[in-house]
Design a protein around this motif. Structure first.
Motif, PDB file in Angstrom:
ATOM      1  N   ALA A  93       0.838  -1.207   0.000  1.00 24.67           N
ATOM      2  CA  ALA A  93       0.000   0.000   0.000  1.00 24.67           C
ATOM      3  C   ALA A  93       0.872   1.257   0.000  1.00 24.67           C
ATOM      4  N   ASP A  94       2.055   1.123   0.533  1.00 29.35           N
ATOM      5  CA  ASP A  94       2.994   2.235   0.648  1.00 29.35           C
ATOM      6  C   ASP A  94       3.686   2.583  -0.684  1.00 29.35           C
ATOM      7  N   ILE A  95       3.601   1.661  -1.657  1.00 27.44           N
ATOM      8  CA  ILE A  95       4.261   1.922  -2.951  1.00 27.44           C
ATOM      9  C   ILE A  95       3.250   2.675  -3.821  1.00 27.44           C
ATOM     10  N   PRO A  96       3.621   3.829  -4.368  1.00 28.54           N
ATOM     11  CA  PRO A  96       2.642   4.585  -5.152  1.00 28.54           C
ATOM     12  C   PRO A  96       2.222   3.866  -6.446  1.00 28.54           C
ATOM     13  N   GLY A  97       1.025   4.139  -6.906  1.00 27.00           N
ATOM     14  CA  GLY A  97       0.540   3.627  -8.195  1.00 27.00           C
ATOM     15  C   GLY A  97      -0.031   2.224  -8.102  1.00 27.00           C
ATOM     16  N   SER A  98      -0.400   1.707  -9.291  1.00 25.05           N
ATOM     17  CA  SER A  98      -0.909   0.337  -9.346  1.00 25.05           C
ATOM     18  C   SER A  98      -0.052  -0.468 -10.327  1.00 25.05           C
ATOM     19  N   PHE A  99      -0.332  -1.750 -10.393  1.00 22.29           N
ATOM     20  CA  PHE A  99       0.575  -2.658 -11.094  1.00 22.29           C
ATOM     21  C   PHE A  99      -0.142  -3.506 -12.130  1.00 22.29           C
ATOM     22  N   ASP A 100       0.628  -3.857 -13.139  1.00 18.34           N
ATOM     23  CA  ASP A 100       0.059  -4.660 -14.224  1.00 18.34           C
ATOM     24  C   ASP A 100      -0.129  -6.114 -13.810  1.00 18.34           C
ATOM     25  N   THR A 101       0.902  -6.670 -13.177  1.00 12.61           N
ATOM     26  CA  THR A 101       0.886  -8.086 -12.802  1.00 12.61           C
ATOM     27  C   THR A 101       1.596  -8.270 -11.463  1.00 12.61           C
ATOM     28  N   LEU A 102       1.310  -9.383 -10.847  1.00 12.11           N
ATOM     29  CA  LEU A 102       1.991  -9.729  -9.601  1.00 12.11           C
ATOM     30  C   LEU A 102       2.764 -11.028  -9.835  1.00 12.11           C
ATOM     31  N   TRP A 103       4.054 -10.981  -9.585  1.00 13.62           N
ATOM     32  CA  TRP A 103       4.864 -12.194  -9.701  1.00 13.62           C
ATOM     33  C   TRP A 103       5.407 -12.567  -8.326  1.00 13.62           C
ATOM     34  N   LEU A 104       5.105 -13.780  -7.889  1.00 16.51           N
ATOM     35  CA  LEU A 104       5.673 -14.305  -6.641  1.00 16.51           C
ATOM     36  C   LEU A 104       6.855 -15.180  -7.028  1.00 16.51           C
ATOM     37  N   GLU A 105       8.009 -14.875  -6.489  1.00 10.23           N
ATOM     38  CA  GLU A 105       9.225 -15.539  -6.958  1.00 10.23           C
ATOM     39  C   GLU A 105      10.104 -15.997  -5.796  1.00 10.23           C
ATOM     40  N   ALA A 106      10.978 -16.929  -6.112  1.00 12.63           N
ATOM     41  CA  ALA A 106      11.911 -17.462  -5.113  1.00 12.63           C
ATOM     42  C   ALA A 106      13.248 -17.672  -5.827  1.00 12.63           C
ATOM     43  N   PRO A 107      14.339 -17.811  -5.067  1.00 18.42           N
ATOM     44  CA  PRO A 107      15.634 -17.994  -5.746  1.00 18.42           C
ATOM     45  C   PRO A 107      15.666 -19.275  -6.584  1.00 18.42           C
ATOM     46  N   ASP A 108      16.505 -19.261  -7.607  1.00 14.85           N
ATOM     47  CA  ASP A 108      16.673 -20.430  -8.467  1.00 14.85           C
ATOM     48  C   ASP A 108      17.683 -21.388  -7.820  1.00 14.85           C
TER      49      ASP A 108
END
Ligand SMILES: C[S@@+](CC[C@H](N)C(=O)[O-])C[C@H]1O[C@@H](n2cnc3c(N)ncnc32)[C@H](O)[C@@H]1O
Length: 369
Positions: A93-108
């Protein structure tokens, strides 16, 4: 003068290449301005680094070791087991604007792979909450939207939101600019192994084509009826990628070609030394996967372009154990010098691809004036 606020950048890389990745990013930043608040967080074999800069920007295309480039906004170090959602939503909520997509990621990494089922379960929960808050675009209509136009008139896309979990109890939250990052989750353009292809190396060239060329360039530069030379071709994975597109290939290697490539009408196999071979007539493409010192391969590539023997090339530069960046700088610098001396206009891009191990792949193409 006001002191610039530090910016944190999260970069993904192949595990084991964190030092190279950070070193390269800092160097790129230093070329703009001194890196006053130079700090890097490097965990060996983690598959990611966090770099702190002032107001410098980074260019994903020009970074060889970075698979992905993310502006880091928040780090949550101790996520409660019972409710991870609340602190994450508060941070977003603290990051301004909105987003196109949400990617949940973890190290390879092996540990990162264990988080796959967790991120799969968490994704829909978070997406629903973010859509309700108007932070995430509803992309369910995406399929009926027209394709964005490439080139100067292309539409500005909203940033992507990344949630990177080094483990289940911490999260790094950031955003990526779709015009300055990899368009693939975890920065990995995955390839599947075609059952008819003679070697797994085929995936390296397939990935290089996807990473270095957009769709229109692929159609323009890889056409039926073109010609190519494949140096170090055996058993034929790269040759297979080319003939699959209707390109006629001279495959140079003392080793044997395999499967359908033996006696294939589009393949001429020559048992010769790739460093001595030169085609009688110029070809469209040179591809080269010979295991050799990067300096030697670089000289060869420079010679082919200087002599006008090809227009485009994809080749591998094998990395030494130490001083990898130094070896790469020298090899790529030699090619640039040679092409500049010859007055050749070109575009060159180098990346350590997902299918690359101790090597990087380079795309070089002649351009008009
Ligand atoms: C990594 S393999 C190539 C795999 C191939 N790109 C594929 O997709 O199946 C490297 C090849 O380079 C060849 N090679 C190494 N030095 C060579 C040279 N001087 N001339 C020709 N081939 C060479 C080797 O025989 C070997 O087959």
């Amino acid at each position: 003068m006001q002191k610039p606020t530090p910016n944190h950048w999260l970069l993904y890389c192949r595990p084991g290449f964190e030092q190279d990745c950070a070193q390269e990013a800092l160097r790129q930043a230093r070329q703009q301005r001194p890196v006053l608040a130079e700090q890097t967080a490097i965990l060996a074999d983690s598959g990611y680094v966090v770099v702190t800069l002032n107001d410098q920007s980074l260019s994903w295309r020009d970074l060889i070791f970075a698979r992905q480039l993310i502006r880091l906004h928040h780090t949550i170090a101790a996520l409660p087991d019972r409710d991870r959602l609340t602190p994450i939503l508060a941070a977003i909520a603290d990051i301004p604007g909105s987003f196109d997509t949400l990617w949940l990621e973890a190290p390879d990494t092996n540990e990162g792979k264990l988080l796959a089922s967790f991120t799969r379960r968490f994704q829909p929960l978070l997406e629903t909450a973010l859509r309700e808050q108007g932070k995430l675009q509803d992309n369910s209509q995406e399929a009926v939207r027209p394709e964005p136009v490439e080139g100067p008139t292309r539409t500005k896309k909203l940033p992507r939101l990344h949630l990177f979990f080094p483990d289940k109890s911490s999260a790094l939250i950031g955003t990526s600019d779709p015009h300055n990052s990899a368009d693939a989750i975890m920065g990995i353009v995955r390839q599947s192994m075609p059952p008819e292809a003679p070697s797994r190396s085929t995936m390296k060239l397939a990935e290089a084509i996807e990473v270095f060329m957009d769709r229109s360039e692929q159609t323009r530069l890889l056409r039926q009826g073109m010609t190519a030379v494949d140096l170090g071709a055996a058993p034929g994975g790269w040759t297979w990628q080319l003939i699959k597109r209707g390109i006629r290939v001279t495959a140079v290697d003392n080793g044997p070609m395999k499967g359908a490539l033996v006696n294939h009408p589009l393949v001429q196999h020559l048992k010769q030394d790739g460093f001595k071979y030169a085609p009688r007539k110029a070809v469209d493409w040179l591809v080269c996967d010979m295991v050799e010192k990067p300096s030697r391969v670089a000289t060869l590539i420079g010679e082919w372009f200087a002599a006008g023997l090809c227009k485009h090339a994809i080749f591998n530069l094998k990395l030494p154990m130490k001083q990898r960046l130094v070896a790469l700088d020298s090899a790529l610098g030699n090619i640039r010098k040679r092409l500049d001396e010859e007055g050749i206009n070109y575009r060159m891009m180098a990346k350590q691809l997902y299918h690359d191990r101790e090597e990087v792949t380079v795309f070089l193409t002649k351009t008009k004036g």
